[in-house]
Design an enzyme around this catalytic site. Structure first.
Site, PDB file in Angstrom:
ATOM      1  N   HIS A 280      10.054  74.786  12.196  1.00  0.00           N
ATOM      2  CA  HIS A 280       8.703  74.738  12.745  1.00  0.00           C
ATOM      3  C   HIS A 280       7.729  74.500  11.604  1.00  0.00           C
ATOM      4  O   HIS A 280       7.923  75.032  10.510  1.00  0.00           O
ATOM      5  CB  HIS A 280       8.370  76.070  13.440  1.00  0.00           C
ATOM      6  CG  HIS A 280       7.232  75.953  14.384  1.00  0.00           C
ATOM      7  ND1 HIS A 280       5.926  76.001  13.968  1.00  0.00           N
ATOM      8  CD2 HIS A 280       7.216  75.743  15.715  1.00  0.00           C
ATOM      9  CE1 HIS A 280       5.149  75.839  15.024  1.00  0.00           C
ATOM     10  NE2 HIS A 280       5.898  75.686  16.095  1.00  0.00           N
ATOM     11  N   ASP A 334      12.159  76.541  21.411  1.00  0.00           N
ATOM     12  CA  ASP A 334      13.003  75.679  22.237  1.00  0.00           C
ATOM     13  C   ASP A 334      14.490  75.991  22.114  1.00  0.00           C
ATOM     14  O   ASP A 334      15.295  75.451  22.859  1.00  0.00           O
ATOM     15  CB  ASP A 334      12.766  74.201  21.859  1.00  0.00           C
ATOM     16  CG  ASP A 334      11.346  73.792  22.151  1.00  0.00           C
ATOM     17  OD1 ASP A 334      10.881  74.094  23.255  1.00  0.00           O
ATOM     18  OD2 ASP A 334      10.691  73.205  21.274  1.00  0.00           O
TER      19      ASP A 334
HETATM   20  C1  LIG Z   1       9.561  71.069  14.086  1.00  0.00           C
HETATM   21  C2  LIG Z   1       9.695  70.110  12.899  1.00  0.00           C
HETATM   22  C3  LIG Z   1       9.258  68.710  13.372  1.00  0.00           C
HETATM   23  C4  LIG Z   1       8.782  70.586  11.765  1.00  0.00           C
HETATM   24  O1  LIG Z   1       8.777  69.589  10.804  1.00  0.00           O
HETATM   25  P1  LIG Z   1       7.989  69.686   9.421  1.00  0.00           P
HETATM   26  O2  LIG Z   1       7.021  70.800   9.421  1.00  0.00           O
HETATM   27  O3  LIG Z   1       7.488  68.326   9.115  1.00  0.00           O
HETATM   28  O4  LIG Z   1       9.124  70.125   8.417  1.00  0.00           O
HETATM   29  P2  LIG Z   1      10.053  69.140   7.611  1.00  0.00           P
HETATM   30  O5  LIG Z   1      10.676  68.139   8.538  1.00  0.00           O
HETATM   31  O6  LIG Z   1       9.281  68.629   6.437  1.00  0.00           O
HETATM   32  O7  LIG Z   1      11.169  70.144   7.123  1.00  0.00           O
HETATM   33  C5  LIG Z   1      11.137  70.851   5.900  1.00  0.00           C
HETATM   34  C6  LIG Z   1      12.571  70.923   5.367  1.00  0.00           C
HETATM   35  O8  LIG Z   1      13.384  71.651   6.314  1.00  0.00           O
HETATM   36  C7  LIG Z   1      14.387  70.796   6.861  1.00  0.00           C
HETATM   37  N1  LIG Z   1      14.430  70.983   8.306  1.00  0.00           N
HETATM   38  C8  LIG Z   1      13.373  71.262   9.114  1.00  0.00           C
HETATM   39  N2  LIG Z   1      13.791  71.363  10.381  1.00  0.00           N
HETATM   40  C9  LIG Z   1      15.108  71.138  10.370  1.00  0.00           C
HETATM   41  C10 LIG Z   1      16.083  71.089  11.392  1.00  0.00           C
HETATM   42  N3  LIG Z   1      15.770  71.305  12.662  1.00  0.00           N
HETATM   43  N4  LIG Z   1      17.357  70.807  11.034  1.00  0.00           N
HETATM   44  C11 LIG Z   1      17.681  70.585   9.755  1.00  0.00           C
HETATM   45  N5  LIG Z   1      16.800  70.618   8.740  1.00  0.00           N
HETATM   46  C12 LIG Z   1      15.519  70.893   9.058  1.00  0.00           C
HETATM   47  C13 LIG Z   1      13.960  69.359   6.534  1.00  0.00           C
HETATM   48  O9  LIG Z   1      15.029  68.492   6.465  1.00  0.00           O
HETATM   49  C14 LIG Z   1      13.230  69.557   5.246  1.00  0.00           C
HETATM   50  O10 LIG Z   1      14.195  69.667   4.239  1.00  0.00           O
HETATM   51  P3  LIG Z   1      13.942  68.986   2.788  1.00  0.00           P
HETATM   52  O11 LIG Z   1      12.733  69.714   2.245  1.00  0.00           O
HETATM   53  O12 LIG Z   1      15.191  69.270   2.042  1.00  0.00           O
HETATM   54  O13 LIG Z   1      13.672  67.544   3.046  1.00  0.00           O
HETATM   55  C15 LIG Z   1      11.157  70.063  12.380  1.00  0.00           C
HETATM   56  O14 LIG Z   1      11.541  71.371  11.974  1.00  0.00           O
HETATM   57  C16 LIG Z   1      12.129  69.514  13.416  1.00  0.00           C
HETATM   58  O15 LIG Z   1      12.268  68.304  13.544  1.00  0.00           O
HETATM   59  N6  LIG Z   1      12.828  70.411  14.175  1.00  0.00           N
HETATM   60  C17 LIG Z   1      13.738  69.974  15.197  1.00  0.00           C
HETATM   61  C18 LIG Z   1      12.985  69.607  16.480  1.00  0.00           C
HETATM   62  C19 LIG Z   1      12.452  70.805  17.199  1.00  0.00           C
HETATM   63  O16 LIG Z   1      13.146  71.787  17.431  1.00  0.00           O
HETATM   64  N7  LIG Z   1      11.184  70.716  17.606  1.00  0.00           N
HETATM   65  C20 LIG Z   1      10.510  71.751  18.359  1.00  0.00           C
HETATM   66  C21 LIG Z   1       9.477  72.429  17.550  1.00  0.00           C
HETATM   67  S1  LIG Z   1       8.803  73.811  18.410  1.00  0.00           S
END
Ligand SMILES: CC(C)(COP(=O)(O)OP(=O)(O)OC[C@H]1O[C@@H](n2cnc3c(N)ncnc32)[C@H](O)[C@@H]1OP(=O)(O)O)[C@@H](O)C(=O)NCCC(=O)NCCS
Length: 399
Positions: A280, A334
């Site tokens: 998140h 979720d």
């Molecule tokens: C919610 C979300 C979009 C947040 O994204 P964000 O704030 O931009 O965070 P980032 O994508 O930059 O993630 C930070 C780090 O954690 C990792 N990470 C974050 N969520 C992850 C996940 N679900 N699975 C694996 N790795 C994850 C990223 O790869 C990143 O690693 P790095 O620094 O080595 O590159 C992201 O966590 C995600 O795509 N989650 C899955 C979808 C989901 O469940 N969405 C519902 C949200 S309520």
């Protein structure tokens, strides 16, 4: 960051030059406040979420969804007469016009229910012109219609898609129970209705999330509430936001058994793929709503038997702990919601529409707040293209 941007602004032009703008740029607007708001508060380090100052745990335990909607929109818990009036107004507006059901009948049954919901909500605005958005009466009637009608739209599409007729709402059932009744034709077990009501509370609002922001941008143009809600529904649909609940269930089915969780995680992480339902932007600990959803799942299992996917989910959470917790990636709302909805008999592609039935409260609370002190959203961008390019006639272009 906003303060920095203000300081950097050229006093004559009130704009940043490109170097200065680049210093303020934050991809995904991470860390940039988009509004001042009194609606909800989140502390992602402590795992704390509160609506209008009241902790989500207290609301889940003691409130109802309709009372929570009132709290979000009007800023305070209602007294009994206010709650009764609000509830009566909602019940009176649950029906949808047959033209809205006709419109949905024309949509392909293989399409996603979120698209049907977005189309139906946009069409609602044609039946209830509400352009004078600053008018308090218009605001109230828009809130009432949208909160009341979203469950009817979702249930009607669910039934029509499988060739059944929509079931009209039943006035003596509360919001969640009536939704389940309109889906199935049977008054639900009170436990199931109560669990769904708590799920709606948990999903009702969540500070400046993507769909709320999208609705807010639309609201800032003084578009009506139906247009605001349909913008937000479109944004909620994506798998990185509300669409993740459906994806989680599909993922758990694919993993199939707890013993496969480690290999699945390793193969996904090796390709750089995200694990759905984890992570998140704001929370760096386990989402407090996921904790409550887990206990709701257990209540349903005690009555109806355990869902085999729950053990798969727990195994994924355990495996993720060693691999992703150091990055602050834990289960979000979720991760467990789909398991709860599935136990209630809701089909996976209706999980996100159920999310929308709840989140409409938050969207509208932000809509009301935004138009009280409106400033149109018009950010800037960092131009990285070329300048002063010549126009070449088509005869002179090679492929
Ligand atoms: C919610 C979300 C979009 C947040 O994204 P964000 O704030 O931009 O965070 P980032 O994508 O930059 O993630 C930070 C780090 O954690 C990792 N990470 C974050 N969520 C992850 C996940 N679900 N699975 C694996 N790795 C994850 C990223 O790869 C990143 O690693 P790095 O620094 O080595 O590159 C992201 O966590 C995600 O795509 N989650 C899955 C979808 C989901 O469940 N969405 C519902 C949200 S309520």
């Amino acid at each position: 960051m906003a303060e920095a941007a203000r300081r950097l602004k050229n006093p004559d032009t009130q704009r940043l030059d490109s170097t200065e703008a680049a210093q303020c740029y934050s991809p995904g607007l991470e860390g940039i406040p988009a509004a001042r708001s009194k609606i909800s508060y989140l502390d992602g380090q402590k795992g704390l979420l509160a609506y209008r100052g009241i902790r989500i745990e207290a609301l889940a335990q003691r409130s109802t969804f309709i009372e929570t909607v009132y709290l979000l929109i009007f800023g305070d818990l209602p007294d009994r007469p206010a709650l009764e009036k609000f509830n009566a107004d909602l019940v009176a507006h649950r029906q949808i016009k047959f033209r809205i059901t006709d419109l949905m009948k024309c949509l392909p049954e293989g399409g996603h229910p979120m698209d049907a919901l977005q189309a139906a909500v946009a069409a609602l605005g044609m039946f209830y012109p509400a352009k004078n958005v600053k008018d308090r009466e218009i605001q109230y009637s828009s809130v009432v219609r949208l909160v009341a009608k979203l469950p009817t739209i979702v249930a009607a599409y669910a039934r029509m898609r499988r060739g059944d007729n929509p079931i009209p709402p039943q006035d003596d059932l509360d919001h969640a129970a009536n939704f389940l009744y309109m889906l199935t034709g049977k008054a639900p077990d009170p436990l199931v209705a109560k669990v769904l009501d708590v799920c709606l509370i948990l999903h009702a609002e969540h500070t400046m999330n993507a769909s709320t922001f999208s609705g807010l941008v639309t609201a800032s143009t003084l578009a009506d509430a139906y247009t605001v809600a349909s913008s937000a529904i479109g944004t909620l649909m994506g798998p990185l936001h509300g669409g993740a609940n459906e994806e989680v269930l599909l993922m758990l089915r694919e993993i199939g058994a707890p013993g496969n969780a480690r290999a699945y995680l390793e193969s996904q992480l090796a390709t750089g793929a995200k694990i759905m339902g984890l992570g998140h932007r704001e929370y760096k600990v386990k989402d407090p709503r996921a904790v409550i959803l887990q206990s709701l799942a257990k209540e349903l299992f005690a009555r109806y038997g355990k869902s085999p996917l729950y053990e798969v989910a727990e195994a994924v959470e355990r495996e993720a702990l060693t691999r992703l917790a150091p990055k602050g990636v834990y289960p979000n709302v979720d991760f467990y919601s789909g398991i709860v909805y599935q136990k209630m008999g809701i089909e996976p592609d209706f999980f996100t529409p159920v999310f929308a039935i709840a989140r409409v409260a938050g969207w509208l609370a932000h809509w009301v707040e935004q138009i009280q002190d409106n400033h149109i959203f018009r950010p800037t961008e960092i131009y990285e293209g070329v300048h002063d390019r010549e126009y070449r006639p088509i005869e002179q272009r090679s492929s």
